[in-house]
Design an enzyme around this catalytic site. Structure first.
Site, PDB file in Angstrom:
ATOM      1  CB  CYS A 195      39.555  33.015  42.775  1.00  0.00           C
ATOM      2  SG  CYS A 195      39.449  31.730  44.035  1.00  0.00           S
ATOM      3  N   GLY A 196      39.435  36.118  42.362  1.00  0.00           N
ATOM      4  CA  GLY A 196      39.874  37.234  41.533  1.00  0.00           C
ATOM      5  C   GLY A 196      41.372  37.367  41.643  1.00  0.00           C
TER       6      GLY A 196
END
Lengths: 297, 238
Positions: A2-3
């Protein structure tokens, strides 16, 4: 993985360019989260008692029928701005009644956010596609947070994408995983707090919003989160006038902050900040574990 | 030069621009095409890209002009890599020899498992600096975060600033020298008195790293060896 990315504009004239600055940040985190993306933007605040409701439909939906059926229940025509599967409904009617009506009459609609300031978008697909689909580049506002998802805790669906919201004008994005989301749920559900998904991040979002509804300010709620929320996380949170960033005690999940006189920008990795104006002269740092970083618009 | 796009070349230096040339091409060049005798490689616009100058295996000077992403100069052997910026996770991870110099700050796990060579970080290092260190030297000009030198087996770490929580948890034979405050020691780590050899070690490493602190200001942290439960003599003696 995830970013996460966040941007708060300090210089008022740059608010027109919020979306343009934000989209490359979001796309820069595509490798960290290629399956879904979402963005919450905090715009000019509606006057009381108006509320805006960001709505999402998995299947094609006739937004005009919603506009037509609203007056029978509320004796007023709402404003509706639609874009494909997503729309914003603006009404001055009592929010609980509007939400109950929407849920009863249109169970196929997913309520993404409620508030006077927040607009929310989230969907499955590559971040660049999601950004195009909803024209993120054109968004204007004081601050925004966004997320690219690599699903681990729950399935890849639009409602399990981030940001999550609870209450009004509050949202949270998360990189990491929580180990006690179900015990948090079991504490909150008897208090009448309803969960919409099995996603671990939703537990953190509803926990923090519950603390604020009980009287904590954002900072106190987050400190309570350090005690109660177990797992790995970088959380980025937005309220009508604040952006808040925290990491767990082990700082397993990354974050970098770049601050100039014009903006505060946050991303999981510097890659997403590299294009920002004058970033080479920004005050650049890595947030410390269990420290509170809160910026006000 | 093959098909590489170099911004400029002279007989002893070559400049690549990551905005123009792919990282894969540059790393390929550094691995396979150094026969022309370049002494110095400049890499422009790193912009946080991962894996810049990884796995080098030649005595070449590489300068990265900007911020690098994950694993910059990891698995280094023989090369001298300088990064004029910050680095992400795992800079110089598993370095075997040579030298890596970060002029900004380093994110987590700097120098993890490095066997040899010297890692210099001018700014702060984040958590887990030198985790599982296996013989390299690390000099940090600023402070290190929590869990520095966790399970470090061999090598030396010099910290000119402060150390976070659980410094040297479960250390083996690695030794840490700290100039500033230590928030807490990890399991089995203890502060020991400095010997003349320790002062000489700190002076040597500070000189190599270009810092001018007084070695007398440093404390020694090493393993109390209470967690050692094997008996090497029993193996040797049958």
């Amino acid at each position: 993985m995830c970013g996460i990315v966040g941007l708060l504009i300090k210089k008022p004239e740059w608010r027109e360019s919020l979306g343009e600055l934000m989209v490359p940040m979001l796309i820069g985190m595509s490798d960290r989260g290629p399956d879904s993306a979402g963005l919450a933007v905090f715009t000019a605040t509606l006057p009381e008692p108006q509320r805006k409701y960001s709505l999402y439909s998995k299947d094609k939906f006739d937004w005009e029928s919603l506009r037509r059926s609203f007056p029978a229940a509320f004796a007023t025509v709402p404003e509706i701005q639609s874009n494909g599967n997503r729309a914003v409904l603006i009404s001055d009617r009592e929010p609980d009644l509007v939400k109950q009506w929407l849920k009863a009459k249109y169970p196929q609609l997913h309520l993404l956010s409620t508030g006077r300031t927040i607009d929310l978008y989230k969907d499955t697909g590559k971040p660049a596609m999601v950004a195009d689909r909803y024209n993120f580049s054109a968004l204007k506002g004081s601050h925004a947070i966004a997320h690219t998802r690599m699903a681990t805790e729950s399935a890849v669906t639009p409602d399990r994408a981030h940001p999550f919201t609870a209450g009004e004008d509050f949202c949270l994005v998360h990189n990491g995983s929580l180990s006690n989301p179900y015990s948090i749920r079991r504490r909150l559900e008897p208090l009448g707090i309803h969960f919409e998904t099995d996603n671990d991040t939703e537990a953190a979002c509803r926990f923090l919003e519950w603390r604020m509804r009980e009287g904590d300010d954002l900072e106190t709620a987050i400190k309570q989160g350090f005690v109660e929320l177990d797992g790995f996380y970088t959380f980025l949170m937005g309220t009508a006038d604040k952006l808040a960033l925290v990491r767990d005690a082990f700082a397993c999940k990354p974050a970098v902050v770049a601050e100039t006189d014009e903006y505060v920008a946050i991303a999981s990795e510097f890659r997403s900040l590299a294009h920002l104006p004058d970033v080479k002269n920004a005050h650049l740092y890595e947030p410390a574990p269990e420290e509170l970083y809160v910026w006000t618009v | 030069m093959d098909s590489l796009t170099a911004s400029s070349t002279t007989t002893d230096s070559i400049t690549f621009d990551l905005a123009q040339t792919s990282l894969r091409e540059i790393n390929h060049y550094l691995h396979h095409n150094l026969a022309r005798g370049e002494k110095k490689i400049h890499i422009l616009n790193p912009d946080g890209a991962h894996n810049i100058a990884v796995g080098l295996n030649a005595p070449v000077d590489v300068e990265i002009l900007g911020h690098a992403g994950y694993y910059a100069a990891s698995m280094n052997q023989l090369a001298n890599v300088a990064i004029a910026g910050n680095v992400g996770t795992g800079v110089a991870e598993n370095m075997m020899s040579g030298r890596v110099h970060v002029k900004g700050f380093a994110s987590v796990s700097a120098g993890a498992s490095a066997h040899g060579g010297l890692l210099i970080i001018d700014g702060d290092a984040s958590l887990r600096c030198g985790i599982s260190l296996k013989g390299a030297d690390i000099v940090v000009g600023g402070s290190v975060g929590s869990f520095a030198a966790f399970m470090a087996q061999a090598g030396r770490i010099v910290v000119c600033g402060n150390a976070g929580e659980a410094l040297g948890d479960s250390l083996y034979e690695a030794v840490i020298y700290v100039r500033g405050e230590i928030k807490s020691l990890g399991a089995d780590a203890q502060i020991e008195s400095m010997s003349e050899a320790d002062y000489a070690t700190v002076a040597e490493l500070l000189a190599k790293a270009g810092f001018s602190y007084n070695p007398q200001d440093f404390k020694r942290v090493a393993s109390a060896k209470q967690l050692y439960h094997w008996n090497a003599d029993a193996v040797a003696g049958g």
